[in-house]
Design an enzyme around this catalytic site. Sequence first.
Site, PDB file in Angstrom:
ATOM      1  N   ARG A  28       0.903  -1.305  -0.078  1.00 19.37           N
ATOM      2  CA  ARG A  28       0.041  -0.122  -0.064  1.00 19.37           C
ATOM      3  C   ARG A  28       0.779   1.144  -0.022  1.00 19.37           C
ATOM      4  NH1 ARG A  28      -5.839  -0.581   1.414  1.00 19.37           N
ATOM      5  NH2 ARG A  28      -6.174  -2.746   0.923  1.00 19.37           N
ATOM      6  N   ARG A  32      -3.543   6.383   1.368  1.00 20.73           N
ATOM      7  CA  ARG A  32      -4.031   7.427   1.990  1.00 20.73           C
ATOM      8  C   ARG A  32      -3.217   8.235   2.973  1.00 20.73           C
ATOM      9  NH1 ARG A  32      -9.499   4.380   3.790  1.00 20.73           N
ATOM     10  NH2 ARG A  32      -7.926   2.922   3.808  1.00 20.73           N
ATOM     11  N   ARG A  41      -7.016  11.596  -5.486  1.00 13.49           N
ATOM     12  CA  ARG A  41      -8.259  10.924  -5.528  1.00 13.49           C
ATOM     13  C   ARG A  41      -9.424  11.888  -5.291  1.00 13.49           C
ATOM     14  NH1 ARG A  41     -11.901   9.042  -2.361  1.00 13.49           N
ATOM     15  NH2 ARG A  41     -12.441   6.840  -1.872  1.00 13.49           N
ATOM     16  N   ASP A  78      -6.889  -2.588  -7.158  1.00  9.67           N
ATOM     17  CA  ASP A  78      -7.434  -3.174  -6.052  1.00  9.67           C
ATOM     18  C   ASP A  78      -7.804  -4.448  -6.691  1.00  9.67           C
ATOM     19  OD1 ASP A  78      -8.194  -2.266  -3.452  1.00  9.67           O
ATOM     20  OD2 ASP A  78      -9.660  -3.669  -3.802  1.00  9.67           O
ATOM     21  N   TYR A 155     -14.906 -11.738   0.180  1.00  2.00           N
ATOM     22  CA  TYR A 155     -15.692 -10.399  -0.058  1.00  2.00           C
ATOM     23  C   TYR A 155     -17.023 -10.648  -0.936  1.00  2.00           C
ATOM     24  CZ  TYR A 155     -11.617  -7.670   1.511  1.00  2.00           C
ATOM     25  OH  TYR A 155     -10.868  -7.499   2.444  1.00  2.00           O
TER      26      TYR A 155
HETATM   27  O1  1CP Z   1       0.182   0.723  -3.213  1.00  2.00           O
HETATM   28  C1  1CP Z   1      -0.396  -0.267  -3.171  1.00  2.00           C
HETATM   29  O2  1CP Z   1       0.046  -1.169  -2.546  1.00  2.00           O
HETATM   30  C2  1CP Z   1      -1.368  -0.526  -4.525  1.00  2.00           C
HETATM   31  C3  1CP Z   1      -2.622  -0.317  -4.314  1.00  2.00           C
HETATM   32  C4  1CP Z   1      -3.417  -1.416  -3.587  1.00  2.00           C
HETATM   33  C5  1CP Z   1      -3.447  -2.854  -3.395  1.00  2.00           C
HETATM   34  C6  1CP Z   1      -2.302  -3.871  -3.568  1.00  2.00           C
HETATM   35  C7  1CP Z   1      -4.633  -1.032  -3.274  1.00  2.00           C
HETATM   36  C8  1CP Z   1      -4.981   0.286  -3.173  1.00  2.00           C
HETATM   37  N1  1CP Z   1      -5.419  -2.088  -2.781  1.00  2.00           N
HETATM   38  C9  1CP Z   1      -4.520  -3.349  -2.628  1.00  2.00           C
HETATM   39  C10 1CP Z   1      -4.749  -4.680  -2.359  1.00  2.00           C
HETATM   40  C11 1CP Z   1      -6.139  -5.018  -1.615  1.00  2.00           C
HETATM   41  N2  1CP Z   1      -7.362  -4.372  -1.446  1.00  2.00           N
HETATM   42  C12 1CP Z   1      -6.074  -5.916  -0.683  1.00  2.00           C
HETATM   43  C13 1CP Z   1      -4.979  -6.966  -0.300  1.00  2.00           C
HETATM   44  C14 1CP Z   1      -3.692  -6.270   0.114  1.00  2.00           C
HETATM   45  C15 1CP Z   1      -3.907  -6.110   1.802  1.00  2.00           C
HETATM   46  O3  1CP Z   1      -4.442  -7.131   2.677  1.00  2.00           O
HETATM   47  O4  1CP Z   1      -3.841  -5.071   2.194  1.00  2.00           O
HETATM   48  C16 1CP Z   1      -7.231  -5.853  -0.188  1.00  2.00           C
HETATM   49  C17 1CP Z   1      -8.008  -6.954   1.247  1.00  2.00           C
HETATM   50  C18 1CP Z   1      -8.205  -5.141  -0.767  1.00  2.00           C
HETATM   51  C19 1CP Z   1      -9.466  -4.754  -0.281  1.00  2.00           C
HETATM   52  C20 1CP Z   1      -9.923  -3.455   0.047  1.00  2.00           C
HETATM   53  N3  1CP Z   1      -9.711  -2.234  -0.756  1.00  2.00           N
HETATM   54  C21 1CP Z   1     -10.379  -2.556   1.182  1.00  2.00           C
HETATM   55  C22 1CP Z   1     -10.892  -3.485   2.226  1.00  2.00           C
HETATM   56  C23 1CP Z   1      -9.818  -3.881   3.388  1.00  2.00           C
HETATM   57  C24 1CP Z   1     -10.479  -4.541   4.465  1.00  2.00           C
HETATM   58  O5  1CP Z   1     -10.054  -4.491   5.677  1.00  2.00           O
HETATM   59  O6  1CP Z   1     -11.397  -5.609   4.135  1.00  2.00           O
HETATM   60  C25 1CP Z   1     -10.561  -1.293   0.970  1.00  2.00           C
HETATM   61  C26 1CP Z   1     -10.818  -0.389   2.019  1.00  2.00           C
HETATM   62  C27 1CP Z   1      -9.829  -1.106  -0.095  1.00  2.00           C
HETATM   63  C28 1CP Z   1      -9.642   0.248  -1.142  1.00  2.00           C
HETATM   64  C29 1CP Z   1      -8.227   0.775  -1.252  1.00  2.00           C
HETATM   65  N4  1CP Z   1      -7.607   0.042  -1.939  1.00  2.00           N
HETATM   66  C30 1CP Z   1      -6.282   0.763  -2.273  1.00  2.00           C
HETATM   67  C31 1CP Z   1      -6.517   2.047  -1.522  1.00  2.00           C
HETATM   68  C32 1CP Z   1      -5.530   2.922  -1.518  1.00  2.00           C
HETATM   69  C33 1CP Z   1      -7.851   1.942  -1.027  1.00  2.00           C
HETATM   70  C34 1CP Z   1      -8.246   3.075  -0.020  1.00  2.00           C
HETATM   71  C35 1CP Z   1      -9.290   3.704  -0.802  1.00  2.00           C
HETATM   72  C36 1CP Z   1      -9.508   5.052  -0.692  1.00  2.00           C
HETATM   73  O7  1CP Z   1      -8.633   6.010  -1.391  1.00  2.00           O
HETATM   74  O8  1CP Z   1     -10.441   5.766   0.032  1.00  2.00           O
END
Ligand code: 1CP
Length: 353
Positions: A28, A32, A41, A78, A155
């Site tokens: 990540r 944010r 964003r 994502d 999910y």
């Molecule tokens: O920089 C990076 O790593 C690239 C971008 C990236 C990646 C690899 C994002 C952006 N998401 C992910 C993978 C991802 N998404 C995973 C696997 C990795 C992990 O375990 O962290 C998972 C479970 C998600 C699902 C997801 N996407 C959630 C829910 C998490 C949960 O607790 O269930 C959420 C809130 C997101 C949104 C998201 N994806 C990425 C960002 C920066 C965000 C936040 C969104 C925003 O800007 O509001």
Amino acid sequence: MATELKNDRYLKALARKPVDCTPVWIMRQAGRYLPEYRETRARAGSFMELCRSAELACEVTLQPLERYDLDAAILFSDILTIPDAMDLGLKFVPGQGPVFERPVKTHADIKAIKRPDMISDLGYVMNAVSTIRKALNGRVPLIGFTGSPWTLATYMVEGGTTKDFAKVKGLVYSDPKAAHLLLDILADSVIDYLNAQIEAGAQSLMVFDTWGGVLAPHDYREFSLRYMQKIVDGVKRDREDGSYIPVVLFTKGGGQWAPLLADTGADGVGIDWTADAAVLRAELGDKVAMQGNLDPSVLYAPDEVIRREVKRVLDAFGPKPGHVFNLGHGIHQYVDPAKVKVLVDAVHELSRN
Ligand code: 1CP
């Protein structure tokens, strides 16, 4: 496409070859905690619009590379793009995270799922990959990624984020055939997705099995590991141009299964901070590279504590080639961006040969 890499530490470490210092990237890393991410964003309108715009996805992918001396870039996207392309109605609700309007509930729902088309449904991801690859111009390698079939299924069945996994585990125990049907469709879709990312320019791949660790060991093997094996077997890692695309598997909370992940034939295994890196390195030997595993909360500490903990992780993995430094899970949104520089510089400085 054949632009030479200026920094190949990350690919070298995954090939278990010696490097001048340990490569580092951060799960990540675009997100944010960076004010410039929040600004882009806001301009995009929503998170999915940010993912759908190749130009803006490229912009946020590069943002952390401007600030820090990172050794890899990761595609901004994502894991939920695949369920979204399966027409489940994905929305990101502020304060609640991802929500599906039409979650998968019955055997009939699963039978009705169609395998997404990589051009008409997910072409926007491939456009982002090729745009980012071009913009990187060989600076560092680009990591493509996916969720594991099990993690995507959680999910899709729960309809969003969950704490107890009651619905998806209910499916596993009450109708395992339906669960396998769903996981099979997901594995096939993930293989298409990763192969398409390779075609578009991804130079390495990561499979996030964020929720594999909630399963009992026998269920982990049957419902998560088996499908990651299918992915390792189905991804075309050897390219016609002679390049090789390494695959890293990461099960959060799955340190006890690292040897099983190594046995899949993956190139790298990611571990979180609850796993003992020294014990696993000794156990896995030269079979795979390993990635991890600093507790993300260390980034709330004073600089000297961050440096001490970086050293502890480097020492635990030891001097043998084949370590990629990372956090044990994604960086938290409230971390001070200045702390990430302390971390990245400490990894390079303290590991330099
Ligand atoms: O920089 C990076 O790593 C690239 C971008 C990236 C990646 C690899 C994002 C952006 N998401 C992910 C993978 C991802 N998404 C995973 C696997 C990795 C992990 O375990 O962290 C998972 C479970 C998600 C699902 C997801 N996407 C959630 C829910 C998490 C949960 O607790 O269930 C959420 C809130 C997101 C949104 C998201 N994806 C990425 C960002 C920066 C965000 C936040 C969104 C925003 O800007 O509001």
